[in-house]
Design a protein around this motif. Sequence first.
Motif, PDB file in Angstrom:
ATOM      1  N   ALA A  30       0.798  -1.309   0.032  1.00 43.69           N
ATOM      2  CA  ALA A  30       0.009   0.083  -0.198  1.00 43.69           C
ATOM      3  C   ALA A  30       0.872   0.965  -0.054  1.00 43.69           C
ATOM      4  O   ALA A  30       1.960   1.190   0.577  1.00 43.69           O
ATOM      5  N   ASP A  31       0.408   2.422  -0.499  1.00 44.14           N
ATOM      6  CA  ASP A  31       0.844   3.738  -0.566  1.00 44.14           C
ATOM      7  C   ASP A  31       0.561   4.480   0.491  1.00 44.14           C
ATOM      8  O   ASP A  31      -1.023   4.466   0.554  1.00 44.14           O
ATOM      9  N   LEU A  32       1.100   4.950   1.653  1.00 41.91           N
ATOM     10  CA  LEU A  32       0.472   5.612   2.587  1.00 41.91           C
ATOM     11  C   LEU A  32       0.702   7.202   2.942  1.00 41.91           C
ATOM     12  O   LEU A  32       1.773   7.803   2.211  1.00 41.91           O
ATOM     13  N   ALA A  33      -0.162   7.758   3.576  1.00 42.33           N
ATOM     14  CA  ALA A  33      -0.113   9.038   3.993  1.00 42.33           C
ATOM     15  C   ALA A  33      -0.002   8.693   5.527  1.00 42.33           C
ATOM     16  O   ALA A  33      -0.729   8.286   6.215  1.00 42.33           O
ATOM     17  N   VAL A  34       0.723   9.546   6.048  1.00 42.60           N
ATOM     18  CA  VAL A  34       1.139   9.553   7.674  1.00 42.60           C
ATOM     19  C   VAL A  34       0.839  10.814   8.344  1.00 42.60           C
ATOM     20  O   VAL A  34       1.527  12.152   7.882  1.00 42.60           O
ATOM     21  N   THR A  35       0.386  10.985   9.413  1.00 44.04           N
ATOM     22  CA  THR A  35       0.515  12.171  10.267  1.00 44.04           C
ATOM     23  C   THR A  35       1.270  12.141  11.514  1.00 44.04           C
ATOM     24  O   THR A  35       1.414  11.057  12.127  1.00 44.04           O
ATOM     25  N   TYR A  36       1.631  13.350  11.986  1.00 48.98           N
ATOM     26  CA  TYR A  36       2.231  13.516  13.356  1.00 48.98           C
ATOM     27  C   TYR A  36       1.570  14.541  13.978  1.00 48.98           C
ATOM     28  O   TYR A  36       0.864  15.392  13.373  1.00 48.98           O
ATOM     29  N   LEU A  37       1.670  14.511  15.400  1.00 46.43           N
ATOM     30  CA  LEU A  37       0.793  15.214  16.057  1.00 46.43           C
ATOM     31  C   LEU A  37       1.258  16.729  16.035  1.00 46.43           C
ATOM     32  O   LEU A  37       0.198  17.778  15.927  1.00 46.43           O
ATOM     33  N   ASN A  38       2.480  17.042  16.320  1.00 50.54           N
ATOM     34  CA  ASN A  38       2.954  18.445  16.325  1.00 50.54           C
ATOM     35  C   ASN A  38       4.724  18.533  16.159  1.00 50.54           C
ATOM     36  O   ASN A  38       5.281  17.476  15.780  1.00 50.54           O
ATOM     37  N   ASP A  39       5.135  19.573  16.168  1.00 50.98           N
ATOM     38  CA  ASP A  39       6.633  19.781  15.977  1.00 50.98           C
ATOM     39  C   ASP A  39       7.266  18.750  17.014  1.00 50.98           C
ATOM     40  O   ASP A  39       8.557  18.326  16.618  1.00 50.98           O
ATOM     41  N   LYS A  40       6.812  18.615  18.168  1.00 48.42           N
ATOM     42  CA  LYS A  40       7.626  17.669  19.087  1.00 48.42           C
ATOM     43  C   LYS A  40       7.615  16.446  18.641  1.00 48.42           C
ATOM     44  O   LYS A  40       8.433  15.729  19.040  1.00 48.42           O
ATOM     45  N   ALA A  41       6.294  15.966  18.189  1.00 45.44           N
ATOM     46  CA  ALA A  41       6.318  14.570  17.631  1.00 45.44           C
ATOM     47  C   ALA A  41       7.166  14.426  16.395  1.00 45.44           C
ATOM     48  O   ALA A  41       7.430  13.122  16.159  1.00 45.44           O
ATOM     49  N   ARG A  42       7.178  15.282  15.674  1.00 49.12           N
ATOM     50  CA  ARG A  42       8.046  15.121  14.283  1.00 49.12           C
ATOM     51  C   ARG A  42       9.092  14.294  14.158  1.00 49.12           C
ATOM     52  O   ARG A  42       9.204  13.433  13.321  1.00 49.12           O
ATOM     53  N   PRO A  43      10.070  14.556  15.051  1.00 52.71           N
ATOM     54  CA  PRO A  43      11.363  13.847  14.890  1.00 52.71           C
ATOM     55  C   PRO A  43      11.220  12.232  15.246  1.00 52.71           C
ATOM     56  O   PRO A  43      12.069  11.475  15.094  1.00 52.71           O
ATOM     57  N   PHE A  44      10.123  12.130  15.957  1.00 48.43           N
ATOM     58  CA  PHE A  44       9.805  10.437  16.133  1.00 48.43           C
ATOM     59  C   PHE A  44       9.068   9.950  15.002  1.00 48.43           C
ATOM     60  O   PHE A  44       9.333   8.687  14.676  1.00 48.43           O
ATOM     61  N   VAL A  45       8.277  10.519  14.180  1.00 48.74           N
ATOM     62  CA  VAL A  45       7.581   9.937  13.215  1.00 48.74           C
ATOM     63  C   VAL A  45       8.201  10.100  11.862  1.00 48.74           C
ATOM     64  O   VAL A  45       7.922   9.247  11.013  1.00 48.74           O
ATOM     65  N   GLU A  46       8.959  11.320  11.652  1.00 45.60           N
ATOM     66  CA  GLU A  46       9.609  11.262  10.425  1.00 45.60           C
ATOM     67  C   GLU A  46      10.223  10.273   9.827  1.00 45.60           C
ATOM     68  O   GLU A  46      10.329   9.799   8.640  1.00 45.60           O
ATOM     69  N   PRO A  47      11.196   9.778  10.454  1.00 48.06           N
ATOM     70  CA  PRO A  47      11.997   8.444  10.114  1.00 48.06           C
ATOM     71  C   PRO A  47      11.320   7.328   9.832  1.00 48.06           C
ATOM     72  O   PRO A  47      11.595   6.652   8.961  1.00 48.06           O
ATOM     73  N   LEU A  48      10.248   7.215  10.509  1.00 46.23           N
ATOM     74  CA  LEU A  48       9.332   6.089  10.317  1.00 46.23           C
ATOM     75  C   LEU A  48       8.666   6.339   9.043  1.00 46.23           C
ATOM     76  O   LEU A  48       8.337   5.227   8.364  1.00 46.23           O
TER      77      LEU A  48
END
Length: 255
Positions: A30-48
């Motif tokens: 599947a091709d995915l769109a992913v969200t992150y909560l805020n700027d604090k969360a982005r460093p944890f989610v972006e690599p994933l």
Amino acid sequence: MTGKKGLVIGIANEHSLAWAAARNFHAAGADLAVTYLNDKARPFVEPLATEIDASILLPCDVAQDGQLEAVFGAMTRTWGHLDFVLHAVAWSPSEDLHGRLTDCSADGFAQAMLVSCHSFIRTGKLAEPLMRTGGSLMTLSFLGAERVVDHYGVMGPVKAALESSVRYLAHELGPKGIRVNAISAGTVRTRAASGIEHFDELIDETERKSPLRRTVTADEVGRAALLLASDYTTAITGEVMHVDAGFHVNGMVFH
């Protein structure tokens, strides 16, 4: 799932159930769109998101006006359609989560309901025009929606409302081929679970009393999400699928 387009809302880090689902969606093509909560969360989610080659990565705090709509706008422009959504968002003010339901504030209850339940209804409304040939909407629940789980507090009634919303959305969106289901996940050590007091006791009780005599893994929940997103479950809607090593069949109240 090759060619399918999906949205995953609610990844917080590599321990999230939403991340386990996203990994399985991606592995199946599947091709995915992913969200992150805020700027604090982005460093944890972006690599994933990079790891699964997500086509879209955007902030999405469902309590902030316009952010959920912006995500759907981006998918409309990028893909033009949508096949499935996993909603894995829940929150309550800590003072209301950790206290008695009897003492829950009106504002805390309203916030918990807005973030944890109404955001799924909004997601269904926004997804509907993109699912022109049908699709799958999924959300995450917990046994505390059905039975008393000590220390789950306000989230019990909120998750019960979420499960009821699943049934009503399934009824309303079914004529368009859109399936709506919930996964009632067993005890898994996630960031969300860490907010529940005495969570270790619940894990111990699950290992002792579930039919399989163990807890479940995040990957097992993720594979269930993949099943519900796939064409193998095109006749399943309005369901709450328990992925909890059978713990729910014991019919007990936790203390």
